[in-house]
Design a protein around this motif. Structure first.
Motif, short mmCIF file in Angstrom:
data_model
loop_
_atom_site.label_atom_id
_atom_site.label_comp_id
_atom_site.label_asym_id
_atom_site.label_seq_id
_atom_site.Cartn_x
_atom_site.Cartn_y
_atom_site.Cartn_z
N PRO A 175 2.28 9.07 1.70
CA PRO A 175 2.31 8.52 3.19
C PRO A 175 0.93 8.03 3.57
CG PRO A 175 3.49 10.72 2.97
CD PRO A 175 2.88 10.39 1.72
N ASP A 176 0.01 8.34 3.42
CA ASP A 176 -1.30 7.92 3.71
C ASP A 176 -1.55 6.51 2.91
OD1 ASP A 176 -1.66 10.23 5.06
OD2 ASP A 176 -3.09 10.92 3.96
N LEU A 177 -1.32 6.55 1.67
CA LEU A 177 -1.40 5.40 0.82
C LEU A 177 -0.57 4.26 1.51
CD1 LEU A 177 -1.80 6.84 -2.63
CD2 LEU A 177 -3.56 5.84 -1.16
N ALA A 178 0.65 4.45 1.91
CA ALA A 178 1.62 3.75 2.27
C ALA A 178 1.04 3.10 3.72
CB ALA A 178 2.93 4.15 2.52
N PHE A 179 0.64 3.93 4.28
CA PHE A 179 0.05 3.52 5.83
C PHE A 179 -1.11 2.37 5.56
CE2 PHE A 179 -3.44 4.01 8.76
CZ PHE A 179 -2.89 3.51 9.90
N VAL A 180 -1.98 2.66 4.60
CA VAL A 180 -3.26 1.80 4.20
C VAL A 180 -2.76 0.53 3.68
CG1 VAL A 180 -5.29 1.87 2.59
CG2 VAL A 180 -4.78 3.53 3.78
N ALA A 181 -1.72 0.61 2.75
CA ALA A 181 -1.03 -0.67 2.13
C ALA A 181 -0.34 -1.52 3.38
CB ALA A 181 -0.22 -0.21 1.03
N GLY A 182 0.20 -0.98 4.29
CA GLY A 182 0.58 -1.75 5.29
C GLY A 182 -0.13 -2.30 6.20
N ALA B 233 4.34 -8.17 3.04
CA ALA B 233 4.95 -7.94 4.18
C ALA B 233 5.71 -6.40 4.28
CB ALA B 233 5.99 -8.81 4.89
N THR B 234 6.10 -6.16 2.72
CA THR B 234 6.81 -4.94 2.44
C THR B 234 6.07 -4.12 1.70
OG1 THR B 234 7.50 -6.08 0.21
CG2 THR B 234 9.04 -6.31 2.04
N LEU B 235 4.82 -4.36 1.49
CA LEU B 235 3.86 -3.30 0.60
C LEU B 235 3.90 -1.83 1.02
CD1 LEU B 235 2.17 -3.12 -1.88
CD2 LEU B 235 0.01 -3.72 -0.38
N GLY B 236 3.55 -1.62 2.45
CA GLY B 236 3.76 -0.42 3.11
C GLY B 236 4.81 0.47 2.64
N SER B 237 5.96 -0.06 2.94
CA SER B 237 7.35 0.28 2.43
C SER B 237 7.60 0.60 1.05
CB SER B 237 8.45 -0.47 2.92
OG SER B 237 8.34 -0.64 4.52
N ALA B 238 7.24 -0.66 0.31
CA ALA B 238 7.30 -0.36 -1.23
C ALA B 238 6.17 0.83 -1.81
CB ALA B 238 6.75 -1.72 -2.05
N VAL B 239 5.14 1.05 -1.28
CA VAL B 239 4.53 2.37 -1.69
C VAL B 239 5.16 3.49 -1.26
CG1 VAL B 239 2.11 3.74 -1.43
CG2 VAL B 239 2.29 1.02 -1.87
#
Length: 177
Positions: A76-83, A107-113
């Motif tokens: 979840p932390d990495l997804a936040f950073v990716a978004g 645009a989808t990177l955070g969700s993809a992670v």
């Protein structure tokens, strides 16, 4: 590493991480592990593969404690950073009065992670499958559908990506007849 909660890293690495002399050494340790684990997660592989990579041994995987911690706390932390880049670019475009034109990948990177997918198409398949299908199961569906998917536009909306993958599912069903 400033954007990742320290307690999540400490929980994954334990005492060895806490005993490191400074933040640079801790970041070095964390980034080495994340760079090994994140591609496995995003490739849609099961937790036992993550655990084996983290432990560097597949003999005694147990309940995949480290992999579960990675997925539940660090992802979840990495997804936040990716978004963040997409959010920043969208805010900048909005401030200047323009419609944001983001690459679908960005645009989808955070969700993809967060979902453990390595492409917008894999993410679209994961979402199209619904929560009744596991992440690993959705990846298997994606692998079956990818040869039937038409090429997309790099800046298409994610809804168009989802529609392309739905069309690929229909084409795969006809091919199976």
């Amino acid at each position: 590493m400033d954007l990742v909660r320290p307690e999540n890293l400490e929980g994954l690495f334990g005492g060895a991480y806490k005993k490191l002399p400074n933040d640079a050494e801790r970041a070095k340790m964390a980034l080495a592990a994340i760079s090994r684990l994140l591609p496995i997660w995003m490739a849609g592989l099961p937790l036992n593969k993550l655990e084996a990579e983290f432990l560097e041994d597949s003999a005694n995987l147990g309940q995949c404690e480290y992999a579960r911690h990675f997925v539940l706390r660090l992802v979840p932390d990495l997804a936040f950073v990716a978004g963040l880049p997409a959010r920043l670019l969208a805010a900048r475009a909005k401030k200047s009065g323009k419609e944001p034109q983001l690459a679908t990948v960005l645009a989808t990177l955070g969700s993809a992670v967060r979902e453990g997918c390595d492409s917008p198409e894999a993410l679209a398949t994961r979402i199209n499958c619904g929560r009744a299908v596991s992440r690993v199961g959705a990846r298997k569906v994606f692998e079956r559908l990818r040869k039937f998917a038409s090429a997309g536009n790099p800046t298409e909306s994610f809804e168009i990506t989802r529609d392309r993958m739905r069309s690929a599912e229909v084409a795969a069903a006809f091919a199976a007849l």
